[in-house]
Design an enzyme around this catalytic site. Structure first.
Site, PDB file in Angstrom:
ATOM      1  N   HIS A 147       0.804  -1.236   0.000  1.00 40.26           N
ATOM      2  CA  HIS A 147       0.000   0.000   0.000  1.00 40.26           C
ATOM      3  C   HIS A 147       0.834   1.281   0.000  1.00 40.26           C
ATOM      4  CE1 HIS A 147       0.719  -0.169   4.356  1.00 40.26           C
ATOM      5  NE2 HIS A 147       0.487   1.132   4.348  1.00 40.26           N
TER       6      HIS A 147
HETATM    7  C1  UD1 Z   1      -2.649   5.607   5.228  1.00 40.89           C
HETATM    8  C2  UD1 Z   1      -1.446   6.237   5.909  1.00 40.89           C
HETATM    9  C3  UD1 Z   1      -0.303   5.248   5.955  1.00 40.89           C
HETATM   10  C4  UD1 Z   1      -0.721   3.936   6.587  1.00 40.89           C
HETATM   11  C5  UD1 Z   1      -1.968   3.413   5.872  1.00 40.89           C
HETATM   12  C6  UD1 Z   1      -2.479   2.183   6.595  1.00 40.89           C
HETATM   13  C7  UD1 Z   1      -1.112   8.675   5.591  1.00 40.89           C
HETATM   14  C8  UD1 Z   1      -0.381   9.708   4.826  1.00 40.89           C
HETATM   15  N1  UD1 Z   1      -0.974   7.401   5.148  1.00 40.89           N
HETATM   16  O1  UD1 Z   1      -2.283   5.334   3.885  1.00 40.89           O
HETATM   17  O2  UD1 Z   1       0.748   5.801   6.749  1.00 40.89           O
HETATM   18  O3  UD1 Z   1       0.337   3.020   6.456  1.00 40.89           O
HETATM   19  O4  UD1 Z   1      -2.986   4.413   5.905  1.00 40.89           O
HETATM   20  O5  UD1 Z   1      -3.320   1.434   5.799  1.00 40.89           O
HETATM   21  O6  UD1 Z   1      -1.783   8.994   6.539  1.00 40.89           O
HETATM   22  N2  UD1 Z   1      -9.467   4.403   0.491  1.00 40.89           N
HETATM   23  C9  UD1 Z   1     -10.687   3.818   0.326  1.00 40.89           C
HETATM   24  N3  UD1 Z   1     -11.364   3.454   1.449  1.00 40.89           N
HETATM   25  C10 UD1 Z   1     -10.878   3.649   2.706  1.00 40.89           C
HETATM   26  C11 UD1 Z   1      -9.631   4.263   2.850  1.00 40.89           C
HETATM   27  C12 UD1 Z   1      -8.937   4.639   1.726  1.00 40.89           C
HETATM   28  O7  UD1 Z   1     -11.160   3.605  -0.773  1.00 40.89           O
HETATM   29  O8  UD1 Z   1     -11.554   3.260   3.692  1.00 40.89           O
HETATM   30  C13 UD1 Z   1      -8.701   4.770  -0.734  1.00 40.89           C
HETATM   31  C14 UD1 Z   1      -8.996   6.158  -1.253  1.00 40.89           C
HETATM   32  O9  UD1 Z   1      -8.938   6.109  -2.644  1.00 40.89           O
HETATM   33  C15 UD1 Z   1      -7.824   6.966  -0.723  1.00 40.89           C
HETATM   34  C16 UD1 Z   1      -6.698   5.947  -0.737  1.00 40.89           C
HETATM   35  O10 UD1 Z   1      -7.308   4.715  -0.445  1.00 40.89           O
HETATM   36  O11 UD1 Z   1      -7.551   8.083  -1.498  1.00 40.89           O
HETATM   37  C17 UD1 Z   1      -5.592   6.239   0.248  1.00 40.89           C
HETATM   38  O12 UD1 Z   1      -6.104   6.397   1.577  1.00 40.89           O
HETATM   39  P1  UD1 Z   1      -5.326   7.295   2.651  1.00 40.89           P
HETATM   40  O13 UD1 Z   1      -5.939   7.129   3.975  1.00 40.89           O
HETATM   41  O14 UD1 Z   1      -5.163   8.671   2.139  1.00 40.89           O
HETATM   42  O15 UD1 Z   1      -3.868   6.689   2.642  1.00 40.89           O
HETATM   43  P2  UD1 Z   1      -3.399   5.188   2.778  1.00 40.89           P
HETATM   44  O16 UD1 Z   1      -2.674   4.847   1.521  1.00 40.89           O
HETATM   45  O17 UD1 Z   1      -4.517   4.337   3.220  1.00 40.89           O
HETATM   46  N1  UDP Z   2      -4.104  -5.858   8.275  1.00 36.76           N
HETATM   47  C1  UDP Z   2      -5.367  -6.424   8.320  1.00 36.76           C
HETATM   48  N2  UDP Z   2      -5.968  -6.789   7.127  1.00 36.76           N
HETATM   49  C2  UDP Z   2      -5.349  -6.629   5.923  1.00 36.76           C
HETATM   50  C3  UDP Z   2      -4.045  -6.052   5.919  1.00 36.76           C
HETATM   51  C4  UDP Z   2      -3.461  -5.676   7.101  1.00 36.76           C
HETATM   52  O1  UDP Z   2      -5.958  -6.622   9.383  1.00 36.76           O
HETATM   53  O2  UDP Z   2      -5.940  -6.978   4.905  1.00 36.76           O
HETATM   54  C5  UDP Z   2      -3.484  -5.464   9.544  1.00 36.76           C
HETATM   55  C6  UDP Z   2      -2.117  -6.059   9.782  1.00 36.76           C
HETATM   56  O3  UDP Z   2      -2.227  -7.351  10.344  1.00 36.76           O
HETATM   57  C7  UDP Z   2      -1.488  -5.031  10.711  1.00 36.76           C
HETATM   58  C8  UDP Z   2      -2.091  -3.733  10.228  1.00 36.76           C
HETATM   59  O4  UDP Z   2      -3.258  -4.072   9.497  1.00 36.76           O
HETATM   60  O5  UDP Z   2      -1.916  -5.241  12.044  1.00 36.76           O
HETATM   61  C9  UDP Z   2      -1.121  -3.010   9.347  1.00 36.76           C
HETATM   62  O6  UDP Z   2      -1.743  -1.960   8.716  1.00 36.76           O
HETATM   63  P1  UDP Z   2      -1.272  -1.384   7.324  1.00 36.76           P
HETATM   64  O7  UDP Z   2      -0.433  -2.367   6.613  1.00 36.76           O
HETATM   65  O8  UDP Z   2      -2.487  -0.883   6.644  1.00 36.76           O
HETATM   66  O9  UDP Z   2      -0.437  -0.080   7.745  1.00 36.76           O
HETATM   67  P2  UDP Z   2       1.040   0.176   8.307  1.00 36.76           P
HETATM   68  O10 UDP Z   2       1.302  -0.741   9.428  1.00 36.76           O
HETATM   69  O11 UDP Z   2       1.983   0.003   7.164  1.00 36.76           O
HETATM   70  O12 UDP Z   2       0.991   1.602   8.711  1.00 36.76           O
END
Ligand code: UD1
Ligand code: UDP
Length: 356
Positions: free
Chosen positions: A203
């Site tokens: 991601h």
């Molecule tokens: C965010 C965090 C990242 C973290 C990750 C965990 C920031 C800058 N990034 O990244 O540090 O590792 O969460 O998963 O805060 N979207 C959906 N549905 C949702 C959420 C997101 O469709 O419920 C899609 C949208 O298109 C959105 C994109 O995912 O624009 C990115 O979501 P966003 O929360 O901005 O950043 P993440 O890549 O999820």
């Molecule tokens: N995770 C989850 N379902 C998924 C992918 C990840 O429950 O499909 C959990 C994973 O086990 C861990 C957390 O989400 O506990 C990690 O989150 P993510 O990878 O989104 O973000 P990061 O840790 O990189 O910020």
């Protein structure tokens, strides 16, 4: 002590579950969900499975570019803080919700406590690196998961209020590992044989936003021919579709919606190897003693690499293939992340109230 905890993204729900349980033994907690993640499988599932209390405030901020998302969180959190008057604000990790929460509180002279303080990738192209640095510099209490994190803070001149407590994700995992083994049917659902499949998560913008990186990672896994469960983050799905890769997925890659925590734990627990660019997943791989292949050139969790259970391969097709086939971790598996960090947070917050 009235503590206002701010969460908004998937890993923060998981981290807050054990901490919230501990805090509520002694303190009054008000939970704020910014709404950064909002799909049921990115949010509600964790509240249900981990019995996280219903947030008192849901800000519904949603997705958007960094400035807009962070700015909306900031304005809405400020309103909540003015209304709630907490003694302390607790923020987790390094997301835009973390930065907004820390900043809103610091500007109102409310002390900030940062869980997962001191982590650094030394890569300022990562949005998370900017968020971490800024939040650490405005926090009064800095809860570090590792000695490396303490050292990183010292190198930036931060020594006051720094506590090495271990990692709260250990508490979440230990509390749920057995439950996951009993309750999850993920292996049967996807016909996975223990020890004979891989788990993949992607991601990070450095991968998702780069078509060559995505092509290379997916191609490498296809080349290996090992069944691979790939729960797809919504951000990643969007890019895979736009690159035309979604319809060209190798047959051995089994894509699914993002998993709940119990299914994810169960899937990781029996995997041969895990490939990921996630911070949390790298740690969990180690805690579950599953070798991790990290699809990045750097990591905040350097200890897992130093002890030989994690390798950094970036998005290099040849390196990924080589590591899927040939990476064997050592027998030694030292304790890196401690135990009961959530209980320490409860205690330290109580001591802070008493002026320690
Ligand atoms: C965010 C965090 C990242 C973290 C990750 C965990 C920031 C800058 N990034 O990244 O540090 O590792 O969460 O998963 O805060 N979207 C959906 N549905 C949702 C959420 C997101 O469709 O419920 C899609 C949208 O298109 C959105 C994109 O995912 O624009 C990115 O979501 P966003 O929360 O901005 O950043 P993440 O890549 O999820
Ligand atoms: N995770 C989850 N379902 C998924 C992918 C990840 O429950 O499909 C959990 C994973 O086990 C861990 C957390 O989400 O506990 C990690 O989150 P993510 O990878 O989104 O973000 P990061 O840790 O990189 O910020």
């Amino acid at each position: 002590m009235k503590i206002l905890s701010i969460v908004g993204a998937r890993p923060q729900f998981i981290k807050c579950a054990p901490v919230s349980r501990e805090l509520r033994k002694e303190h009054r907690e008000v939970l704020v969900h910014t709404g950064q993640h909002y799909d049921p499988e990115m949010s509600d599932v964790f509240f249900e499975e981990l019995a996280i209390p219903k947030p008192e405030h849901h800000l519904g901020v949603g997705s958007g570019p960094h400035g807009k998302q962070t700015g909306e969180c900031l304005a809405k959190i400020e309103e909540v803080l003015i209304k709630e008057h907490p003694d302390l604000v607790l923020v987790y990790g390094d997301t835009n919700s973390t930065l907004a929460g820390g900043l809103a509180a610091a500007k109102l002279h409310i002390p900030v406590a940062h869980v997962e303080a001191g982590l650094r990738s030394f890569d300022r192209t990562m949005p998370e690196e900017i968020n971490r640095i800024l939040v650490d510099h405005i926090s009064e209490m800095l809860f570090c998961p590792t000695q490396t994190a303490v050292d990183n803070l010292r190198a930036e001149g931060i020594t006051k209020g720094v506590f090495l407590i271990g990692d709260v994700m250990v508490d979440a995992l230990e509390y749920n590992r057995e439950v996951a083994r009993k309750r999850s049917d993920i292996l049967q659902r996807y016909s996975l044989i223990p020890g004979k499949y891989l788990v993949l998560t992607i991601h990070r913008p450095s991968n998702t936003d780069n078509p060559e990186h995505m092509e290379s990672i997916i191609g490498a896994i296809g080349d290996c021919g090992v069944p691979t469960l790939f729960p797809v983050h919504p951000r990643t799905k969007k890019y895979l579709i736009s690159y035309g890769l979604w319809d060209r997925m190798p047959d051995t890659i089994i894509t699914c919606d993002p998993l709940g925590y119990l299914d994810m734990l169960a899937a990781m627990d029996s995997a041969r190897k895990i490939l990921t660019d996630s911070g949390g997943v790298q740690k969990e791989a180690y805690l579950l003693s599953v070798p991790c292949i990290t699809l990045r050139e750097n990591t905040e969790w350097v200890e897992t690499v130093e002890v030989g259970w994690n390798v950094l391969v970036g998005a290099d097709r040849e390196r990924i293939v080589r590591m899927i086939g040939g990476f064997i971790p050592p027998v030694e598996h030292p304790d890196l992340f401690g135990r009961d960090a959530s209980g320490r947070i409860r205690e330290l917050v109580g001591e802070y109230r008493n002026g320690v």
